[in-house]
Design an enzyme around this catalytic site. Structure first.
Site, PDB file in Angstrom:
ATOM      1  N   ASP A 170     -46.788   6.879  81.879  1.00 41.92           N
ATOM      2  CA  ASP A 170     -45.508   7.568  81.908  1.00 41.92           C
ATOM      3  C   ASP A 170     -45.709   9.074  81.737  1.00 41.92           C
ATOM      4  O   ASP A 170     -46.537   9.507  80.934  1.00 41.92           O
ATOM      5  CB  ASP A 170     -44.649   7.009  80.758  1.00 41.92           C
ATOM      6  CG  ASP A 170     -43.294   7.675  80.664  1.00 41.92           C
ATOM      7  OD1 ASP A 170     -42.491   7.483  81.585  1.00 41.92           O
ATOM      8  OD2 ASP A 170     -43.046   8.387  79.673  1.00 41.92           O
ATOM      9  N   GLU A 230     -47.200   8.002  86.884  1.00 41.20           N
ATOM     10  CA  GLU A 230     -45.853   8.490  87.121  1.00 41.20           C
ATOM     11  C   GLU A 230     -45.931  10.011  87.108  1.00 41.20           C
ATOM     12  O   GLU A 230     -45.829  10.650  86.068  1.00 41.20           O
ATOM     13  CB  GLU A 230     -44.859   8.020  86.052  1.00 41.20           C
ATOM     14  CG  GLU A 230     -43.427   8.329  86.457  1.00 41.20           C
ATOM     15  CD  GLU A 230     -42.529   8.910  85.362  1.00 41.20           C
ATOM     16  OE1 GLU A 230     -41.334   9.065  85.611  1.00 41.20           O
ATOM     17  OE2 GLU A 230     -43.016   9.231  84.269  1.00 41.20           O
TER      18      GLU A 230
HETATM   19  C1  GLC Z   1     -40.116   8.720  82.436  1.00 44.64           C
HETATM   20  C2  GLC Z   1     -39.216   7.521  82.450  1.00 44.64           C
HETATM   21  C3  GLC Z   1     -37.849   7.884  81.951  1.00 44.64           C
HETATM   22  C4  GLC Z   1     -37.975   8.478  80.553  1.00 44.64           C
HETATM   23  C5  GLC Z   1     -38.963   9.635  80.557  1.00 44.64           C
HETATM   24  C6  GLC Z   1     -39.285  10.086  79.174  1.00 44.64           C
HETATM   25  O1  GLC Z   1     -39.698   9.683  83.325  1.00 44.64           O
HETATM   26  O2  GLC Z   1     -39.167   6.969  83.743  1.00 44.64           O
HETATM   27  O3  GLC Z   1     -36.986   6.782  81.944  1.00 44.64           O
HETATM   28  O4  GLC Z   1     -36.719   8.908  80.122  1.00 44.64           O
HETATM   29  O5  GLC Z   1     -40.194   9.252  81.140  1.00 44.64           O
HETATM   30  O6  GLC Z   1     -40.101   9.145  78.532  1.00 44.64           O
END
Ligand code: GLC
Ligand code: CA
Length: 667
Positions: free
Chosen positions: A210, A252
């Protein structure tokens, strides 16, 4: 050998052929009637997911958390949130998933923790400069790293917040209750390796990293994609390669293509990464009725190392992000897809797939076809396979996180709890009301979106070219028609889509494929042979075609010039008569298609299987009467009887001279 070992022992590049299903445990199915989905509930629905045909499940965070960012604010990395069950439940879920050959991807959220995490509580009380304090990023002023953008700009005015206990500012790229960990502290690295060992050791097949671009901060930069971040990823990856071969990292990184590809490293960082920039351009191309945005962004996407893979998606649990578009493009997207300001959040749009596409079935099929055809592995967001609606009157991104709609029962069949107790209300928008729009109804109706999705997934899985093939755009005179070829080994699939709401004709330049015959994948219908000259296609509004470009020689289906199939056999010839052998899978259908005596030639054979093998004695060699079940793309299946026997070379030649279609295979 444990079940998991069995799954993990498969192809290390499994993610290249994956069809990923993204779900939140709380939203899927409530196993204990408290209004919140849980692992026990999810286990009950694994058969549904297996039946849908997906191969991998990606679970959103399920760890103990104050849930102020839906679990992305983690308070304990080593446990399950009590709302969702226990560690034992999780282990059982993992086992049950693996039993069905479903792989499991979970979240590794390491950029930040919840402010309720013990590390933060300890840090704010620890002496300034101590290793405990330095788990997080502190400053006496809020002026450092001014070039870093604010991501949650509807909610936060700065990336710094004051902590009165520590008497200092702490750094956070997201909500102010999510302090960023300090990757300059070697102890933080050790903590992360420990949690990786914990989850991978248990058998988790992949981890989504993430918010991975934001690990480090450096003055004079935008604090994204820094070399230090990549160095840390290489270290993590080396650890995985050494201890957990065959597992996957998913980045991500919501970045432009050239920054996103950096997360593959030289094949020594992440195995997969989301292709963020292509996503909004699919919606733009559809609305503008022009292929340019898609071609343009894919042309700008550098090639990636061989073992790596893009992940494609249309929607997810967040807003439809518009960070990776120009200002004009963003204005356009908001104007055409989110006229109501309440549908907007941060830089994006908080809507589900079906409402974005005005619940237009043709558009839904077209966009999903693109999702399944572009180079990469597709990710399906839970509920989109039935075209679920949303509710943007709920706060934050909750409108796209409502309970899965299983049936017309209370709470959409999701839970037996008091409806007021649900973690979020079910969708009752008249157009998407759960009484009409639910899995049970769609399962009964073979024309439903659910059936369509299932068939599209099954069809995609029959061709490796979708997951592994190269991609080449096909030139054509009509900008409203997008065409490209995916090619892998001897598979070539031509994808043609009409982005326009009107019927279109296009002249495609398929000279490179002259002599081949396009065969439509769903029906197996053959179209007009491709010539050197332009190929004419006519497409109804939002039409899409998947066409295998079959070479006219018989080499392709394994048959020789005389129409015979060549098989290699070791030992008894009759060993070919088993269900799984190439004989039944390939040679038999190829033979039946051309056999003069064989029934309805207009229907295309999907599958032939040997239901029974009856030995018949006579004339020395054993012959067999095969009972063959033939299923078709459409309509009821047939049972046919076929005698088969073995003939040596001379006898075979004699028989062939007398009756040219008498042989099926040459051994
Ligand atoms: C990522 C997740 C999102 C979250 C963010 C902070 O972008 O997809 O849902 O709010 O991280 O952790
Ligand atoms: Ca529950």
């Amino acid at each position: 050998m444990s079940q998991n070992a069995a799954v993990s022992a498969g192809d290390p590049l499994w993610y290249k052929d994956a069809v990923i299903y993204q779900l939140h445990i709380k939203s899927f199915f409530d196993g204990n009637d408290d209004g919140i989905g849980d692992f026990r509930g999810l286990i009950q629905k694994l058969d549904y997911l297996e039946n849908l045909g997906v191969t991998t499940l990606w679970l959103l965070p399920f760890y103990p958390s104050p849930l102020r960012d839906d679990g992305y604010d983690i308070a304990d990395y080593y446990n399950v949130h009590p709302d969702y069950g226990t560690m034992r439940d999780f282990r059982r879920f993992l086992q049950e998933a693996h039993k069905r050959n479903l792989r499991v991807v979970t979240e590794l959220v390491i950029n930040h923790t919840s402010d309720q995490h013990a590390w933060f509580q300890r840090a704010r009380r620890a002496k300034a400069g101590s290793p405990e304090r330095d788990y997080y990023v502190w400053s006496d002023t809020p002026d450092k790293y001014q070039e870093a953008r604010i991501i949650f700009q509807d909610f936060e005015g700065s990336n710094w917040s004051w902590d009165p206990v520590a008497n200092a500012y702490f750094w956070h790229r997201f909500y102010s209750h999510q302090p960023d960990l300090n990757f300059d502290n070697p102890r933080v690295h050790e903590e992360i390796i420990r949690m990786l060992d914990f989850w991978m050791g248990m058998g988790v097949d992949g981890l989504r990293l993430d918010a991975i671009p934001y690990l480090y901060e450096r003055e004079g930069t935008n604090c994204e994609n820094l070399p230090e971040t990549h160095a840390f990823l290489k270290k993590l990856r080396a650890h995985v390669d050494a201890h957990y071969p065959g597992r996957m990292f998913l980045a991500e990184a919501n970045q432009w293509p050239e920054d996103a590809v950096a997360y593959f490293g030289d094949g020594d960082e992440c195995h997969t990464a989301f292709h963020f920039p292509v996503m909004p351009r699919l919606y733009m191309a559809l609305r503008m009725e022009d292929r340019f945005p898609i071609i343009d962004i894919l042309d700008q996407t550098p090639p990636i190392p061989d073992p790596c893979q893009w992940l494609m998606f249309l929607r997810n649990h967040d807003e439809l992000t518009l960070e990776m578009v120009t200002d004009e493009e963003r204005d356009y997207m908001r104007r055409v897809y989110a006229e109501d300001p309440r549908a907007r959040i941060n830089l994006g749009i908080r809507r589900r797939l079906a409402p974005l596409l005005e619940n237009n079935r043709k558009k839904l099929e077209l966009m999903n076809t693109l999702l399944f055809s572009l180079p990469g592995s597709p990710v399906i967001y839970y509920g989109d396979e039935i075209g679920m609606g949303d509710n943007y009157y709920l706060g934050d991104r909750d409108g796209v996180r409502t309970p899965m709609q299983w049936s017309l029962d209370r709470n959409a069949g999701f839970s037996y709890a008091n409806p007021q107790k649900l973690y979020l209300p079910v969708i009752i928008d008249p157009e998407y009301h759960y009484e009409v729009l639910n899995v049970e109804n769609q399962q009964k109706n073979v024309s439903s979106l659910l059936w369509w999705t299932r068939q599209a997934i099954a069809t995609r899985k029959r061709y490796k070219a979708f997951g592994r093939g190269s991609m080449k755009f096909v030139a054509g005179d009509n900008a409203q028609v997008l065409a490209f070829v995916r090619e892998h080994e001897d598979e070539r699939i031509l994808v043609v889509v009409n982005l326009s709401k009107y019927t279109q004709m296009a002249l495609l330049d398929l000279a490179d494929y002259a002599g081949s015959t396009p065969v439509e994948l769903y029906s197996q219908n053959r179209l007009l042979e491709v010539k050197e000259s332009s190929y004419v296609v006519t497409l109804s509004p939002y039409a899409y075609y998947w066409l295998a470009l079959e070479r006219e020689t018989h080499e392709d289906d394994g048959t020789t010039d005389e129409g015979m199939y060549e098989l290699e056999v070791q030992g008894e010839w009759s060993s070919v008569l088993t269900e799984s052998h190439e004989f039944a899978a390939q040679a038999l259908p190829a033979y039946l298609r051309t056999a003069r005596w064989f029934g309805d030639k207009r229907r295309s054979i999907q599958h032939a299987s040997i239901a029974d093998t009856l030995p018949v004695e006579g004339g020395g060699e054993t012959a067999y009467l095969l009972v063959i079940e033939v299923s078709y793309r459409e309509g009821a299946s047939d049972t046919v009887l076929l005698p088969v026997a073995y003939a040596g070379a001379d006898k075979a030649q004699r028989l062939l001279d007398e009756s040219p279609r008498s042989a099926i295979a040459r051994l």
